[in-house]
Design an enzyme around this catalytic site. Sequence first.
Site, PDB file in Angstrom:
ATOM      1  N   TYR A  19       0.842  -1.203   0.000  1.00 55.38           N
ATOM      2  CA  TYR A  19       0.000   0.000   0.000  1.00 55.38           C
ATOM      3  C   TYR A  19       0.879   1.255   0.000  1.00 55.38           C
ATOM      4  CZ  TYR A  19      -3.070   3.643   1.804  1.00 55.38           C
ATOM      5  OH  TYR A  19      -3.748   4.811   1.975  1.00 55.38           O
ATOM      6  N   GLU A  41     -11.798   5.403   4.933  1.00 53.56           N
ATOM      7  CA  GLU A  41     -11.382   6.287   6.034  1.00 53.56           C
ATOM      8  C   GLU A  41     -12.496   6.442   7.052  1.00 53.56           C
ATOM      9  OE1 GLU A  41      -8.422   7.306   6.595  1.00 53.56           O
ATOM     10  OE2 GLU A  41      -7.403   7.258   4.678  1.00 53.56           O
ATOM     11  N   TRP A  49      -5.135   1.701  10.348  1.00 54.13           N
ATOM     12  CA  TRP A  49      -5.343   1.592   8.914  1.00 54.13           C
ATOM     13  C   TRP A  49      -5.124   0.163   8.433  1.00 54.13           C
ATOM     14  CZ3 TRP A  49      -8.109   3.527   5.428  1.00 54.13           C
ATOM     15  CH2 TRP A  49      -7.816   3.395   4.064  1.00 54.13           C
TER      16      TRP A  49
END
Length: 186
Positions: A19, A41, A49
């Site tokens: 990522y 988000e 995350w």
Amino acid sequence: MSNKVRCGWCGTDPLYQEYHDNEWGKPVYDDDRLFEFLLLETFQAGLSWITILRRRESFAKAFDNFDYKKIAQYTQEDIDRLMADPGIIRNRLKVLAAITNAQNYMKVQQEFGSFSTYFWAFTNGKPIVNTFATLSEVPATTPLSDAISKDLKKRGFKFVGSTIIYAHMQATGMVNDHVMSCWLRQ
């Protein structure tokens, strides 16, 4: 790739590194991708995350591949289905926020022609490139994320506090917060 110096937040987790190397901080101007990150988000609020990244495919499946036009039309049956889906974060307020945000996303598109036009107007269409030496220098919010958050809330969006918006800005490349020692800065 393992010998590359990366931003410290991605550690040694291969998914996090992938990522970091291929998405984080790269400018996104596509409305579909901007909404995907906004939805992810929203669910990340209060969580790490990596928790969301590990469930990204499940989120895509559960939320019609992040199709905001479909999500905006979700019914109670869809809400019930999502609340029963063990592959996502089953938080009713976040599920409802995803639907509300999809509806408001389309209103912004109608007003500005695209969400991208609206979003990127805050920086005149160009990424902000920061020059932080260490992770501890990277802020959680900025006056710009405060302003975007305030405007989105005024437009009816939910779960769009300044910290969430700054993370969205980082993820979609509105800001480039790769630390100076990161290989992506070379």
